[in-house]
Design a protein around this motif. Structure first.
Motif, PDB file in Angstrom:
ATOM      1  N   SER B   9       4.940 -46.604 -18.133  1.00  0.00           N
ATOM      2  CA  SER B   9       4.193 -47.565 -17.326  1.00  0.00           C
ATOM      3  C   SER B   9       2.695 -47.305 -17.410  1.00  0.00           C
ATOM      4  O   SER B   9       2.270 -46.199 -17.741  1.00  0.00           O
ATOM      5  CB  SER B   9       4.651 -47.507 -15.868  1.00  0.00           C
ATOM      6  OG  SER B   9       4.366 -46.242 -15.313  1.00  0.00           O
ATOM      7  N   ASP B  11      -1.027 -48.846 -15.309  1.00  0.00           N
ATOM      8  CA  ASP B  11      -1.657 -49.719 -14.319  1.00  0.00           C
ATOM      9  C   ASP B  11      -3.056 -50.078 -14.786  1.00  0.00           C
ATOM     10  O   ASP B  11      -3.735 -49.255 -15.414  1.00  0.00           O
ATOM     11  CB  ASP B  11      -1.733 -49.032 -12.957  1.00  0.00           C
ATOM     12  CG  ASP B  11      -0.381 -48.930 -12.288  1.00  0.00           C
ATOM     13  OD1 ASP B  11      -0.239 -48.121 -11.358  1.00  0.00           O
ATOM     14  OD2 ASP B  11       0.536 -49.662 -12.702  1.00  0.00           O
ATOM     15  N   TYR B  13      -6.583 -53.089 -13.919  1.00  0.00           N
ATOM     16  CA  TYR B  13      -7.168 -54.079 -13.024  1.00  0.00           C
ATOM     17  C   TYR B  13      -7.651 -55.269 -13.841  1.00  0.00           C
ATOM     18  O   TYR B  13      -7.942 -55.151 -15.040  1.00  0.00           O
ATOM     19  CB  TYR B  13      -8.322 -53.470 -12.225  1.00  0.00           C
ATOM     20  CG  TYR B  13      -7.861 -52.459 -11.208  1.00  0.00           C
ATOM     21  CD1 TYR B  13      -7.776 -51.106 -11.536  1.00  0.00           C
ATOM     22  CD2 TYR B  13      -7.480 -52.862  -9.937  1.00  0.00           C
ATOM     23  CE1 TYR B  13      -7.325 -50.183 -10.609  1.00  0.00           C
ATOM     24  CE2 TYR B  13      -7.035 -51.943  -9.003  1.00  0.00           C
ATOM     25  CZ  TYR B  13      -6.959 -50.607  -9.340  1.00  0.00           C
ATOM     26  OH  TYR B  13      -6.515 -49.699  -8.418  1.00  0.00           O
ATOM     27  N   GLU B  14      -7.732 -56.375 -13.173  1.00  0.00           N
ATOM     28  CA  GLU B  14      -8.183 -57.590 -13.846  1.00  0.00           C
ATOM     29  C   GLU B  14      -9.531 -57.362 -14.537  1.00  0.00           C
ATOM     30  O   GLU B  14     -10.422 -56.713 -13.981  1.00  0.00           O
ATOM     31  CB  GLU B  14      -8.336 -58.725 -12.836  1.00  0.00           C
ATOM     32  CG  GLU B  14      -7.031 -59.333 -12.373  1.00  0.00           C
ATOM     33  CD  GLU B  14      -7.259 -60.588 -11.547  1.00  0.00           C
ATOM     34  OE1 GLU B  14      -7.811 -60.484 -10.439  1.00  0.00           O
ATOM     35  OE2 GLU B  14      -6.874 -61.677 -12.017  1.00  0.00           O
ATOM     36  N   LEU B  80      -3.939 -61.061 -14.083  1.00  0.00           N
ATOM     37  CA  LEU B  80      -2.672 -60.801 -13.385  1.00  0.00           C
ATOM     38  C   LEU B  80      -1.482 -61.279 -14.197  1.00  0.00           C
ATOM     39  O   LEU B  80      -0.399 -60.681 -14.156  1.00  0.00           O
ATOM     40  CB  LEU B  80      -2.690 -61.476 -12.016  1.00  0.00           C
ATOM     41  CG  LEU B  80      -3.732 -60.979 -11.006  1.00  0.00           C
ATOM     42  CD1 LEU B  80      -3.673 -61.825  -9.736  1.00  0.00           C
ATOM     43  CD2 LEU B  80      -3.524 -59.510 -10.684  1.00  0.00           C
ATOM     44  N   SER B  81      -1.668 -62.336 -14.947  1.00  0.00           N
ATOM     45  CA  SER B  81      -0.568 -62.912 -15.718  1.00  0.00           C
ATOM     46  C   SER B  81      -0.181 -62.072 -16.934  1.00  0.00           C
ATOM     47  O   SER B  81       0.797 -62.389 -17.606  1.00  0.00           O
ATOM     48  CB  SER B  81      -0.939 -64.324 -16.186  1.00  0.00           C
ATOM     49  OG  SER B  81      -2.062 -64.271 -17.044  1.00  0.00           O
ATOM     50  N   THR B  83       0.724 -59.014 -16.561  1.00  0.00           N
ATOM     51  CA  THR B  83       1.729 -58.079 -16.056  1.00  0.00           C
ATOM     52  C   THR B  83       3.056 -58.382 -16.737  1.00  0.00           C
ATOM     53  O   THR B  83       3.582 -59.494 -16.621  1.00  0.00           O
ATOM     54  CB  THR B  83       1.866 -58.210 -14.529  1.00  0.00           C
ATOM     55  OG1 THR B  83       0.659 -57.748 -13.908  1.00  0.00           O
ATOM     56  CG2 THR B  83       3.042 -57.394 -14.014  1.00  0.00           C
ATOM     57  N   THR B 105       5.821 -50.818 -19.044  1.00  0.00           N
ATOM     58  CA  THR B 105       5.567 -51.785 -17.988  1.00  0.00           C
ATOM     59  C   THR B 105       4.100 -51.722 -17.627  1.00  0.00           C
ATOM     60  O   THR B 105       3.618 -50.697 -17.126  1.00  0.00           O
ATOM     61  CB  THR B 105       6.429 -51.493 -16.750  1.00  0.00           C
ATOM     62  OG1 THR B 105       7.801 -51.580 -17.111  1.00  0.00           O
ATOM     63  CG2 THR B 105       6.124 -52.498 -15.648  1.00  0.00           C
ATOM     64  N   VAL B 106       3.396 -52.801 -17.883  1.00  0.00           N
ATOM     65  CA  VAL B 106       1.973 -52.887 -17.548  1.00  0.00           C
ATOM     66  C   VAL B 106       1.817 -53.719 -16.282  1.00  0.00           C
ATOM     67  O   VAL B 106       2.296 -54.865 -16.227  1.00  0.00           O
ATOM     68  CB  VAL B 106       1.164 -53.518 -18.695  1.00  0.00           C
ATOM     69  CG1 VAL B 106      -0.274 -53.768 -18.262  1.00  0.00           C
ATOM     70  CG2 VAL B 106       1.208 -52.617 -19.928  1.00  0.00           C
ATOM     71  N   THR B 107       1.187 -53.135 -15.294  1.00  0.00           N
ATOM     72  CA  THR B 107       0.947 -53.836 -14.031  1.00  0.00           C
ATOM     73  C   THR B 107      -0.555 -54.038 -13.882  1.00  0.00           C
ATOM     74  O   THR B 107      -1.320 -53.064 -13.898  1.00  0.00           O
ATOM     75  CB  THR B 107       1.482 -53.043 -12.838  1.00  0.00           C
ATOM     76  OG1 THR B 107       2.875 -52.803 -13.027  1.00  0.00           O
ATOM     77  CG2 THR B 107       1.265 -53.821 -11.541  1.00  0.00           C
ATOM     78  N   VAL B 108      -0.959 -55.295 -13.757  1.00  0.00           N
ATOM     79  CA  VAL B 108      -2.372 -55.613 -13.573  1.00  0.00           C
ATOM     80  C   VAL B 108      -2.593 -55.979 -12.112  1.00  0.00           C
ATOM     81  O   VAL B 108      -1.906 -56.856 -11.573  1.00  0.00           O
ATOM     82  CB  VAL B 108      -2.797 -56.774 -14.487  1.00  0.00           C
ATOM     83  CG1 VAL B 108      -4.288 -57.084 -14.280  1.00  0.00           C
ATOM     84  CG2 VAL B 108      -2.526 -56.438 -15.941  1.00  0.00           C
ATOM     85  N   ARG B 109      -3.539 -55.317 -11.519  1.00  0.00           N
ATOM     86  CA  ARG B 109      -3.839 -55.544 -10.101  1.00  0.00           C
ATOM     87  C   ARG B 109      -5.176 -56.258  -9.938  1.00  0.00           C
ATOM     88  O   ARG B 109      -6.053 -56.131 -10.793  1.00  0.00           O
ATOM     89  CB  ARG B 109      -3.875 -54.215  -9.356  1.00  0.00           C
ATOM     90  CG  ARG B 109      -2.616 -53.387  -9.538  1.00  0.00           C
ATOM     91  CD  ARG B 109      -2.652 -52.085  -8.746  1.00  0.00           C
ATOM     92  NE  ARG B 109      -1.572 -51.185  -9.175  1.00  0.00           N
ATOM     93  CZ  ARG B 109      -0.311 -51.288  -8.777  1.00  0.00           C
ATOM     94  NH1 ARG B 109       0.025 -52.243  -7.959  1.00  0.00           N
ATOM     95  NH2 ARG B 109       0.600 -50.431  -9.200  1.00  0.00           N
TER      96      ARG B 109
END
Lengths: 115, 110
Positions: B9, B11, B13-14, B80-81, B83, B105-109
């Protein structure tokens, strides 16, 4: 988007019953694939086809059979469904030509629940 | 098939650039490197592929060093899209069975 449809999109069935999932394409691609996707296991190949009546096993083929009687249709059959076959099933296609053959197009998936 | 290793994973940010490095130490001479993206409740989608050096398209860039034992997928200015799960695959020459691992898994906050 590539023309791939899967049917049914959702199915609930009982243990021990036969189930057939259908994948239909309108792209005339040579290769067709069936995958299953489960939490913690990623995407795993069940069977694939490289032409009409030409099929081969993937990494998790036990309990599954496939048939391809025409270019556009690839059927996945669970002969006697078990709870361990509860999963999301994806069909994919590729033209299998040169490096473009590594580009697979996926269908929307079928969510199968075996109770 | 060459085994691939990528982070589980990441993380971000936009607006940031995201770089995902995949290791494939036993890649064969004619193998191709392919990356896919998968959004929740959808099938994977092809992003980019390459053999060596750098490949760029409208979605991402792929950097492959000369020894080809690793590759880096670069996503510029994520939103965000973006993610999603990103899969690195090594495809043997003329073998169109692909092996998808667990992906990153890439999560963009925001």
């Amino acid at each position: 988007d590539a023309g791939i449809t899967q049917s049914p999109r959702h199915k609930v069935t009982e243990t021990g019953t036969p189930v057939t999932l259908r994948c239909h394409q309108t792209e005339n691609h040579r290769y067709m694939y069936w995958y299953r996707q489960d939490p913690g296991h990623g995407l795993r190949l069940i069977h694939y086809s490289y032409g009409v009546k030409d099929t081969d096993k993937g990494e998790v083929s036990d309990g599954y059979s496939v048939s391809r009687s025409k270019t556009e249709d690839f059927l996945l059959t669970l002969e006697s469904a078990t709870s361990s076959q509860t999963s999301v099933y994806f069909c994919a296609i590729s033209d299998g030509q040169g490096h473009d053959g590594y580009e697979q197009y996926f269908g929307p998936g079928t969510r199968l629940t075996v109770t | 098939l060459a085994k691939t290793t990528q982070p589980i994973s990441m993380d971000s940010y936009e607006g940031q650039e995201v770089n995902i490095t995949c290791s494939h130490n036993n890649i064969a001479t004619n193998d191709y490197i392919t990356w896919y993206q998968q959004f929740p409740s959808q099938g994977p989608r092809f992003i980019i592929q390459g053999y060596k050096t750098k490949v760029t398209n409208e979605v991402a860039s792929l950097f492959i060093p000369a020894d080809r034992k690793s590759s880096t997928l670069s996503l510029p200015r994520v939103s965000l899209s973006d993610t999603a799960v990103y899969y690195c695959l090594v495809a043997p020459f003329n073998d169109y069975k692909l092996s998808f691992g667990a992906g990153t898994t890439v999560t963009v906050r925001a």
